[in-house]
Design a protein around this motif. Structure first.
Motif, PDB file in Angstrom:
ATOM      1  N   THR A  19       1.638  14.831  -8.862  1.00  0.00           N
ATOM      2  CA  THR A  19       2.577  16.177  -8.605  1.00  0.00           C
ATOM      3  C   THR A  19       2.220  16.345  -9.572  1.00  0.00           C
ATOM      4  OG1 THR A  19       3.606  15.193  -6.490  1.00  0.00           O
ATOM      5  CG2 THR A  19       4.557  16.600  -7.481  1.00  0.00           C
ATOM      6  N   THR A  20       2.478  15.473 -10.646  1.00  0.00           N
ATOM      7  CA  THR A  20       2.775  15.918 -12.292  1.00  0.00           C
ATOM      8  C   THR A  20       1.744  17.060 -12.804  1.00  0.00           C
ATOM      9  OG1 THR A  20       2.503  13.486 -13.327  1.00  0.00           O
ATOM     10  CG2 THR A  20       4.741  14.186 -12.485  1.00  0.00           C
ATOM     11  N   GLY A  21       0.664  16.400 -11.684  1.00  0.00           N
ATOM     12  CA  GLY A  21      -0.544  17.028 -12.612  1.00  0.00           C
ATOM     13  C   GLY A  21      -2.072  15.697 -13.459  1.00  0.00           C
ATOM     14  N   MET A  35      -2.326  15.821  -3.295  1.00  0.00           N
ATOM     15  CA  MET A  35      -3.484  14.259  -2.889  1.00  0.00           C
ATOM     16  C   MET A  35      -5.225  15.322  -3.865  1.00  0.00           C
ATOM     17  SD  MET A  35      -2.266  12.262  -0.868  1.00  0.00           S
ATOM     18  CE  MET A  35      -3.466  12.185   0.046  1.00  0.00           C
ATOM     19  N   ASN A  36      -5.106  16.236  -4.331  1.00  0.00           N
ATOM     20  CA  ASN A  36      -6.674  16.729  -4.976  1.00  0.00           C
ATOM     21  C   ASN A  36      -6.650  16.298  -5.908  1.00  0.00           C
ATOM     22  OD1 ASN A  36      -7.091  18.664  -2.744  1.00  0.00           O
ATOM     23  ND2 ASN A  36      -5.974  20.095  -3.281  1.00  0.00           N
ATOM     24  N   ASN A  37      -5.458  15.393  -6.495  1.00  0.00           N
ATOM     25  CA  ASN A  37      -5.054  15.015  -7.805  1.00  0.00           C
ATOM     26  C   ASN A  37      -5.717  13.293  -7.285  1.00  0.00           C
ATOM     27  OD1 ASN A  37      -5.254  17.069  -9.112  1.00  0.00           O
ATOM     28  ND2 ASN A  37      -2.607  16.537  -9.421  1.00  0.00           N
ATOM     29  N   ILE A  38      -5.383  12.954  -6.293  1.00  0.00           N
ATOM     30  CA  ILE A  38      -6.035  11.159  -6.306  1.00  0.00           C
ATOM     31  C   ILE A  38      -7.516  11.294  -5.869  1.00  0.00           C
ATOM     32  CG2 ILE A  38      -5.126   9.774  -4.267  1.00  0.00           C
ATOM     33  CD1 ILE A  38      -2.363  10.803  -4.600  1.00  0.00           C
ATOM     34  N   ARG A  39      -8.546  10.549  -6.334  1.00  0.00           N
ATOM     35  CA  ARG A  39      -9.014   9.771  -5.483  1.00  0.00           C
ATOM     36  C   ARG A  39      -9.551   8.920  -4.860  1.00  0.00           C
ATOM     37  NH1 ARG A  39     -14.499   8.889  -9.964  1.00  0.00           N
ATOM     38  NH2 ARG A  39     -12.975   8.234 -10.845  1.00  0.00           N
ATOM     39  N   PHE A  40     -10.392   8.766  -3.931  1.00  0.00           N
ATOM     40  CA  PHE A  40     -10.016   7.701  -3.352  1.00  0.00           C
ATOM     41  C   PHE A  40     -11.946   7.207  -3.797  1.00  0.00           C
ATOM     42  CE2 PHE A  40      -6.592   9.414  -1.371  1.00  0.00           C
ATOM     43  CZ  PHE A  40      -5.998   8.321  -0.970  1.00  0.00           C
ATOM     44  N   MET A  94      11.668  10.407  -3.300  1.00  0.00           N
ATOM     45  CA  MET A  94      10.657  10.656  -4.224  1.00  0.00           C
ATOM     46  C   MET A  94       9.282  12.572  -3.900  1.00  0.00           C
ATOM     47  SD  MET A  94      11.094   8.596  -6.576  1.00  0.00           S
ATOM     48  CE  MET A  94       9.558   8.646  -7.825  1.00  0.00           C
ATOM     49  N   ALA A  95       8.828  12.366  -4.418  1.00  0.00           N
ATOM     50  CA  ALA A  95       7.349  12.840  -4.012  1.00  0.00           C
ATOM     51  C   ALA A  95       6.703  13.330  -3.120  1.00  0.00           C
ATOM     52  CB  ALA A  95       6.739  13.689  -5.692  1.00  0.00           C
ATOM     53  N   GLN A  96       6.788  14.305  -2.289  1.00  0.00           N
ATOM     54  CA  GLN A  96       6.004  13.799  -0.262  1.00  0.00           C
ATOM     55  C   GLN A  96       4.574  14.344  -0.875  1.00  0.00           C
ATOM     56  OE1 GLN A  96       7.542  12.802   1.841  1.00  0.00           O
ATOM     57  NE2 GLN A  96       8.997  12.153   0.762  1.00  0.00           N
ATOM     58  N   PRO A  97       3.512  13.843   0.045  1.00  0.00           N
ATOM     59  CA  PRO A  97       1.823  14.294  -0.284  1.00  0.00           C
ATOM     60  C   PRO A  97       2.076  15.778  -0.203  1.00  0.00           C
ATOM     61  CG  PRO A  97       2.428  12.380   0.748  1.00  0.00           C
ATOM     62  CD  PRO A  97       3.437  13.091   1.269  1.00  0.00           C
ATOM     63  N   THR A 143       0.920  -1.351   0.084  1.00  0.00           N
ATOM     64  CA  THR A 143      -0.146  -0.067  -0.283  1.00  0.00           C
ATOM     65  C   THR A 143       1.341   0.978  -0.117  1.00  0.00           C
ATOM     66  OG1 THR A 143      -2.051  -1.635   1.273  1.00  0.00           O
ATOM     67  CG2 THR A 143      -2.172   1.579   1.526  1.00  0.00           C
ATOM     68  N   ALA A 144       1.861   0.645   0.835  1.00  0.00           N
ATOM     69  CA  ALA A 144       3.032   2.396   0.768  1.00  0.00           C
ATOM     70  C   ALA A 144       3.391   2.813  -0.906  1.00  0.00           C
ATOM     71  CB  ALA A 144       4.347   2.194   1.844  1.00  0.00           C
ATOM     72  N   LEU A 145       3.908   1.536  -1.709  1.00  0.00           N
ATOM     73  CA  LEU A 145       4.212   1.681  -2.814  1.00  0.00           C
ATOM     74  C   LEU A 145       3.183   2.702  -3.516  1.00  0.00           C
ATOM     75  CD1 LEU A 145       6.311  -1.459  -2.944  1.00  0.00           C
ATOM     76  CD2 LEU A 145       6.981   0.436  -3.237  1.00  0.00           C
ATOM     77  N   LEU A 146       1.968   2.154  -3.795  1.00  0.00           N
ATOM     78  CA  LEU A 146       0.908   2.541  -4.075  1.00  0.00           C
ATOM     79  C   LEU A 146       0.182   3.818  -4.177  1.00  0.00           C
ATOM     80  CD1 LEU A 146      -1.768  -0.402  -4.043  1.00  0.00           C
ATOM     81  CD2 LEU A 146       0.477   0.040  -5.852  1.00  0.00           C
ATOM     82  N   MET A 147       0.628   4.103  -2.397  1.00  0.00           N
ATOM     83  CA  MET A 147       0.673   5.843  -2.479  1.00  0.00           C
ATOM     84  C   MET A 147       1.818   6.526  -2.457  1.00  0.00           C
ATOM     85  SD  MET A 147      -1.494   8.177  -1.777  1.00  0.00           S
ATOM     86  CE  MET A 147      -2.413   6.551  -0.414  1.00  0.00           C
TER      87      MET A 147
END
Length: 175
Positions: free
Chosen positions: A56-58, A87-92, A79-82, A44-48
């Motif tokens: 981060t890249t849009g 996080m606005n570009n990630i829909r759960f 790597m990029a940090q949250p 899950t950490a790798l997926l996140m």
């Protein structure tokens, strides 16, 4: 955006010539990765990390999981940090049952093009397979293949719809 899915997770740069050569023999226009292992939280950490890197890249990310994440897993060093932007570009999407996941994947073509993901992540596929099968091997294999097919078709639909805007899509699944 990263050409190789592993570049979304690890700071590997452009030194993956062997992997790129292997990935050039694709059966689908959508790069797909399956992560298999025992430590659920590490996968899950790798997926996140992949989701944060894409966000981060849009890119737009759809992160599908069987249950709500209690906390953000640790990120990968270098790597990029949250951030609020990523996080606005990630829909759960929390699909609790196999039928929920199948229904969503089968209906992704109904999603408005502006909301289509560039990266689809499915965490803990085993939960969906074991949820309905009660250990019956043949049924588990059929469900696994059905879910893989639906996920690949959903990713290919997004890829086709997004290539009109010169955007590529990707798919990552964990067991």
């Amino acid at each position: 955006m990263a050409e190789n899915l592993l570049e979304l997770i690890f700071p590997v740069g452009k030194t993956l010539d062997q992997l790129k050569e292997l990935s050039s023999n694709q059966y689908s226009p959508v790069p797909s990765t399956l992560i298999i292992g025992q430590l659920e939280e590490m996968k899950t950490a790798l997926l996140m990390q992949a989701a944060v890197s894409e966000g981060t890249t849009g890119g737009q990310v759809l992160f599908i999981a069987p249950s709500k994440l209690n906390h953000l897993p640790p990120s990968v060093h270098g790597m990029a940090q949250p951030s609020s932007q990523s996080m606005n570009n990630i829909r759960f999407l929390y699909a609790c049952h196999t039928a929920d996941l199948q229904g969503y994947l089968a209906s992704v073509h109904l999603t408005p093009s502006r909301d289509l993901p560039t990266l689809i992540i499915i965490d803990n596929l085993q939960k969906y397979v074991k949820d309905d099968m009660l250990g019956e091997i043949a049924s588990m294999m059929v469900t696994t293949h059905r879910l893989f097919s639906l996920a690949q078709e959903a990713a290919e639909y997004c890829h086709t719809a997004l290539t009109k805007d010169n955007i590529n899509s990707k798919l990552i699944i964990t067991d």
